[in-house]
Scaffold this active site. Structure first.
Site, PDB file in Angstrom:
ATOM      1  N   MET A   1      -7.118   5.550  -5.236  1.00 33.11           N
ATOM      2  CA  MET A   1      -7.247   4.091  -5.166  1.00 33.11           C
ATOM      3  C   MET A   1      -7.257   3.581  -3.729  1.00 33.11           C
ATOM      4  SD  MET A   1      -7.882   2.726  -7.983  1.00 33.11           S
ATOM      5  CE  MET A   1      -7.646   1.021  -7.506  1.00 33.11           C
ATOM      6  N   ASP A   2      -6.579   4.274  -2.817  1.00 32.78           N
ATOM      7  CA  ASP A   2      -6.626   3.839  -1.412  1.00 32.78           C
ATOM      8  C   ASP A   2      -8.043   3.984  -0.869  1.00 32.78           C
ATOM      9  OD1 ASP A   2      -6.389   6.619  -1.617  1.00 32.78           O
ATOM     10  OD2 ASP A   2      -5.024   6.808   0.089  1.00 32.78           O
TER      11      ASP A   2
ATOM     12  N   ASP B   1       0.879  -1.170   0.000  1.00 37.51           N
ATOM     13  CA  ASP B   1       0.000   0.000   0.000  1.00 37.51           C
ATOM     14  C   ASP B   1       0.915   1.218   0.000  1.00 37.51           C
ATOM     15  OD1 ASP B   1      -1.649   2.118   0.583  1.00 37.51           O
ATOM     16  OD2 ASP B   1      -2.398   1.306   2.490  1.00 37.51           O
TER      17      ASP B   1
ATOM     18  N   ILE C   1       5.217   3.445   2.727  1.00 37.83           N
ATOM     19  CA  ILE C   1       4.749   2.224   2.065  1.00 37.83           C
ATOM     20  C   ILE C   1       4.468   1.207   3.154  1.00 37.83           C
ATOM     21  CG2 ILE C   1       5.299   0.339   0.469  1.00 37.83           C
ATOM     22  CD1 ILE C   1       7.303   2.190  -0.902  1.00 37.83           C
TER      23      ILE C   1
ATOM     24  N   ASN D   1       1.236   8.392   0.494  1.00 39.67           N
ATOM     25  CA  ASN D   1       2.013   9.560   0.105  1.00 39.67           C
ATOM     26  C   ASN D   1       3.318   9.675   0.874  1.00 39.67           C
ATOM     27  OD1 ASN D   1       0.373  11.129  -1.920  1.00 39.67           O
ATOM     28  ND2 ASN D   1      -1.141  10.594  -0.379  1.00 39.67           N
TER      29      ASN D   1
HETATM   30  N1  LIG Z   1       4.984   2.687  12.468  1.00 41.26           N
HETATM   31  C1  LIG Z   1       4.617   3.849  11.917  1.00 41.26           C
HETATM   32  N2  LIG Z   1       5.352   4.406  10.927  1.00 41.26           N
HETATM   33  C2  LIG Z   1       4.994   5.554  10.367  1.00 41.26           C
HETATM   34  N3  LIG Z   1       3.902   6.245  10.738  1.00 41.26           N
HETATM   35  C3  LIG Z   1       3.132   5.770  11.708  1.00 41.26           C
HETATM   36  C4  LIG Z   1       3.425   4.531  12.335  1.00 41.26           C
HETATM   37  N4  LIG Z   1       2.481   4.295  13.261  1.00 41.26           N
HETATM   38  C5  LIG Z   1       1.629   5.343  13.208  1.00 41.26           C
HETATM   39  N5  LIG Z   1       2.016   6.243  12.311  1.00 41.26           N
HETATM   40  C6  LIG Z   1       1.328   7.488  12.002  1.00 41.26           C
HETATM   41  O1  LIG Z   1       0.643   7.295  10.792  1.00 41.26           O
HETATM   42  C7  LIG Z   1       0.595   8.489  10.034  1.00 41.26           C
HETATM   43  C8  LIG Z   1       0.734   8.112   8.574  1.00 41.26           C
HETATM   44  O2  LIG Z   1      -0.370   7.313   8.248  1.00 41.26           O
HETATM   45  P1  LIG Z   1      -0.409   6.373   6.983  1.00 41.26           P
HETATM   46  O3  LIG Z   1       0.741   5.436   7.032  1.00 41.26           O
HETATM   47  O4  LIG Z   1      -1.771   5.817   6.944  1.00 41.26           O
HETATM   48  O5  LIG Z   1      -0.118   7.459   5.871  1.00 41.26           O
HETATM   49  P2  LIG Z   1       0.012   7.356   4.306  1.00 41.26           P
HETATM   50  O6  LIG Z   1      -0.544   6.052   3.825  1.00 41.26           O
HETATM   51  O7  LIG Z   1       1.402   7.675   3.898  1.00 41.26           O
HETATM   52  O8  LIG Z   1      -0.917   8.540   3.943  1.00 41.26           O
HETATM   53  P3  LIG Z   1      -2.160   8.584   2.950  1.00 41.26           P
HETATM   54  O9  LIG Z   1      -2.987   7.349   3.248  1.00 41.26           O
HETATM   55  O10 LIG Z   1      -2.877   9.838   3.304  1.00 41.26           O
HETATM   56  O11 LIG Z   1      -1.548   8.555   1.610  1.00 41.26           O
HETATM   57  C9  LIG Z   1       1.695   9.386  10.578  1.00 41.26           C
HETATM   58  O12 LIG Z   1       1.087  10.588  11.017  1.00 41.26           O
HETATM   59  C10 LIG Z   1       2.240   8.657  11.773  1.00 41.26           C
HETATM   60  O13 LIG Z   1       2.142   9.479  12.938  1.00 41.26           O
HETATM   61  C1  LIG Z   2      -6.420  11.828  -1.005  1.00 34.46           C
HETATM   62  C2  LIG Z   2      -5.227  10.939  -1.155  1.00 34.46           C
HETATM   63  C3  LIG Z   2      -3.991  11.799  -1.379  1.00 34.46           C
HETATM   64  C4  LIG Z   2      -5.069  10.188   0.156  1.00 34.46           C
HETATM   65  O1  LIG Z   2      -4.064   9.245   0.101  1.00 34.46           O
HETATM   66  C5  LIG Z   2      -5.428   9.900  -2.293  1.00 34.46           C
HETATM   67  O2  LIG Z   2      -6.598   9.194  -2.071  1.00 34.46           O
HETATM   68  C6  LIG Z   2      -5.462  10.564  -3.637  1.00 34.46           C
HETATM   69  O3  LIG Z   2      -4.455  10.912  -4.177  1.00 34.46           O
HETATM   70  N1  LIG Z   2      -6.682  10.739  -4.198  1.00 34.46           N
HETATM   71  C7  LIG Z   2      -6.931  11.364  -5.476  1.00 34.46           C
HETATM   72  C8  LIG Z   2      -7.870  12.492  -5.301  1.00 34.46           C
HETATM   73  C9  LIG Z   2      -9.266  12.054  -4.903  1.00 34.46           C
HETATM   74  O4  LIG Z   2      -9.446  11.003  -4.255  1.00 34.46           O
HETATM   75  O5  LIG Z   2     -10.209  12.789  -5.228  1.00 34.46           O
HETATM   76  K   LIG Z   3      -2.771   5.116   2.482  1.00 41.54           K
END
Ligand SMILES: Nc1ncnc2c1ncn2[C@@H]1O[C@H](COP(=O)(O)OP(=O)(O)OP(=O)(O)O)[C@@H](O)[C@H]1O
Ligand SMILES: CC(C)(CO)[C@@H](O)C(=O)NCCC(=O)O
Ligand SMILES: [K+]
Length: 249
Positions: A101-102, A6, A12, A9
């Site tokens: 897509m998420d 997954d 991963i 932003n």
């Molecule tokens: N082990 C970890 N590593 C990194 N971040 C973590 C962890 N545990 C909790 N967090 C928290 O998760 C948040 C990031 O969430 P997530 O990993 O869902 O983000 P992302 O997938 O990169 O973002 P998005 O889904 O918006 O693209 C950070 O604010 C951090 O504080």
């Molecule tokens: C909103 C984020 C950045 C969250 O990861 C992602 O779902 C994304 O890039 N979406 C495209 C824009 C939209 O969902 O309307």
């Molecule tokens: K995500």
């Protein structure tokens, strides 16, 4: 074994599961492609038969990651693609390809688990909410800055907001009005997230009464646990949807 990724932003999330029963072999969160390759390669008795990916990164970045995976592990990476309709859920965007897509996969996973109306609250780099009706109609959703973005905007655009990660963590031992900058900012941002969650719950109630399931996912889900006590916390909700969108057998 199947490698599941997954690509958010900032991070991963990865895991390796057994193809037969989806038992989890290993997993983690990394902040670069190289760290991902290193962590996965370090799994003992790794024997990958396939890989599936959901990514909100650019097509170039996603293709580069797929190439690295093919090179390192000799497997083809299947990337989840947008769909107008899948597994009984109809994409609610005017242009279905624009829905992240998420969000789409989390909605698929949630509707599959709830078998009815559901609200998905995903708290990552961005905070997202998505609504799926009892008949599988995705009604759309909301995107706001998540905790990392709120915090970094304040740090970037003010002169006197500065603190380190360790004090940020300590500041969240309570949500009482802050008596230092770090407490004021960290607690203020958590209250913003909680307010976001509460207002989504209110909307869901207005739509469906009490007949809906709330899902909470994303790295910062624990921060709003108290604001949504009825929520099912499903950290791997996106992976549930990913397996539905990219079956590998
Ligand atoms: N082990 C970890 N590593 C990194 N971040 C973590 C962890 N545990 C909790 N967090 C928290 O998760 C948040 C990031 O969430 P997530 O990993 O869902 O983000 P992302 O997938 O990169 O973002 P998005 O889904 O918006 O693209 C950070 O604010 C951090 O504080
Ligand atoms: C909103 C984020 C950045 C969250 O990861 C992602 O779902 C994304 O890039 N979406 C495209 C824009 C939209 O969902 O309307
Ligand atoms: K995500």
């Amino acid at each position: 074994m199947i490698l599941e990724l997954d690509c958010g932003n900032s991070f991963i999330k990865w895991r390796v599961i057994h193809a037969a029963d989806a038992a989890i072999v290993g997993g983690g969160i990394v902040d670069s492609d190289q760290a991902l390759l290193d962590e996965v390669a370090a799994l003992s008795q790794l024997c990958l038969a396939g890989c599936r990916i959901v990514s909100v990164r650019s097509e170039e970045e996603t293709a580069a990651l797929c190439a690295l995976i093919a090179q390192a592990f000799g497997v083809f990476a299947r990337v989840a693609e947008p769909a107008r309709e899948m597994a009984g859920v109809r994409n609610g965007y005017d242009d279905y390809q624009r829905l992240g897509m998420d969000r789409w996969l989390a909605a698929l996973g949630a509707f599959h688990l709830a078998k009815g109306a559901c609200l998905v609250i995903d708290l990552g780099t961005a905070a997202k909410a998505d609504f799926v009706g009892p008949d599988g109609e995705h009604l759309g959703g909301y995107i706001c800055p998540g905790m990392p973005l709120m915090r970094s905007q304040l740090r970037t655009h003010t002169r006197r907001i500065r603190y380190d990660d360790a004090s940020a963590e300590r500041a969240l031992s309570s949500l009482a009005p802050g008596r230092s900058t770090v407490e004021a900012v960290e607690r203020g941002c958590v209250l913003m997230l909680q307010g976001f969650a509460r207002i989504q719950l209110e909307q869901a109630r207005a739509l469906w009464g009490e007949r809906f399931t709330v899902f909470l996912t994303g790295g910062d889900a624990p921060l709003v646990r108290d604001a949504a006590p009825q929520a099912r916390v499903v950290p791997d909700l996106v992976f549930v949807g990913l397996a539905m969108a990219c079956p590998l057998d």
